[in-house]
Design a protein around this motif. Structure first.
Motif, mmCIF file in Angstrom:
data_model
loop_
_atom_site.group_PDB
_atom_site.id
_atom_site.type_symbol
_atom_site.label_atom_id
_atom_site.label_comp_id
_atom_site.label_asym_id
_atom_site.label_seq_id
_atom_site.Cartn_x
_atom_site.Cartn_y
_atom_site.Cartn_z
ATOM 1 N N CYS A 109 9.181 -12.210 -12.106
ATOM 2 C CA CYS A 109 9.685 -12.048 -11.562
ATOM 3 C C CYS A 109 11.279 -11.541 -11.786
ATOM 4 O O CYS A 109 11.846 -11.287 -11.950
ATOM 5 N N SER A 110 11.617 -13.278 -12.714
ATOM 6 C CA SER A 110 12.955 -13.111 -13.379
ATOM 7 C C SER A 110 12.620 -14.884 -14.870
ATOM 8 O O SER A 110 11.226 -14.720 -14.915
ATOM 9 N N CYS A 119 4.550 -12.101 -9.072
ATOM 10 C CA CYS A 119 4.985 -12.981 -9.947
ATOM 11 C C CYS A 119 3.847 -14.296 -10.495
ATOM 12 O O CYS A 119 3.464 -15.172 -9.553
ATOM 13 N N VAL A 125 6.509 -7.127 -7.532
ATOM 14 C CA VAL A 125 8.308 -6.212 -8.492
ATOM 15 C C VAL A 125 7.307 -5.520 -8.984
ATOM 16 O O VAL A 125 5.824 -5.262 -9.484
ATOM 17 N N ALA A 132 9.263 -6.426 -14.345
ATOM 18 C CA ALA A 132 8.846 -7.470 -13.919
ATOM 19 C C ALA A 132 8.592 -7.614 -15.872
ATOM 20 O O ALA A 132 9.168 -7.646 -16.945
#
Length: 79
Positions: free
Chosen positions: A65-66, A44, A51, A56
């Motif tokens: 990652c988010s 990330c 991840v 991803a």
């Protein structure tokens, strides 16, 4: 009496060795399940957590990652 104990010990050792020999050949004969291919990991750009690439989020050449980290953009690295 000692002779009886020695004979019992010899018989037990023979049985143990035979079972180990038979069990070893049976376990080797079983086929091993194929290894699963490992998913490529990405880092990330915001927090540095690794991840799997398929989970991803990407933005240009950066991976996140988010969604909140994607919206924040890459972090400034001051170390």
């Amino acid at each position: 009496m000692i002779r009886l104990i020695m004979w019992i010990a010899l018989i037990m050792a023979t049985i143990w060795f035979f079972k180990r020999l038979v069990r070893g050949t049976v376990s080797r004969a079983k086929s091993q399940p194929p290894e699963l291919a490992a998913a490529p990991m990405v880092r990330c750009a915001q927090c540095g957590v690794h991840v799997p690439q398929d989970r991803a989020l990407s933005s240009g050449q950066q991976w996140y990652c988010s969604e909140p980290h994607r919206l924040q953009g890459p972090a400034t690295r001051e170390r």
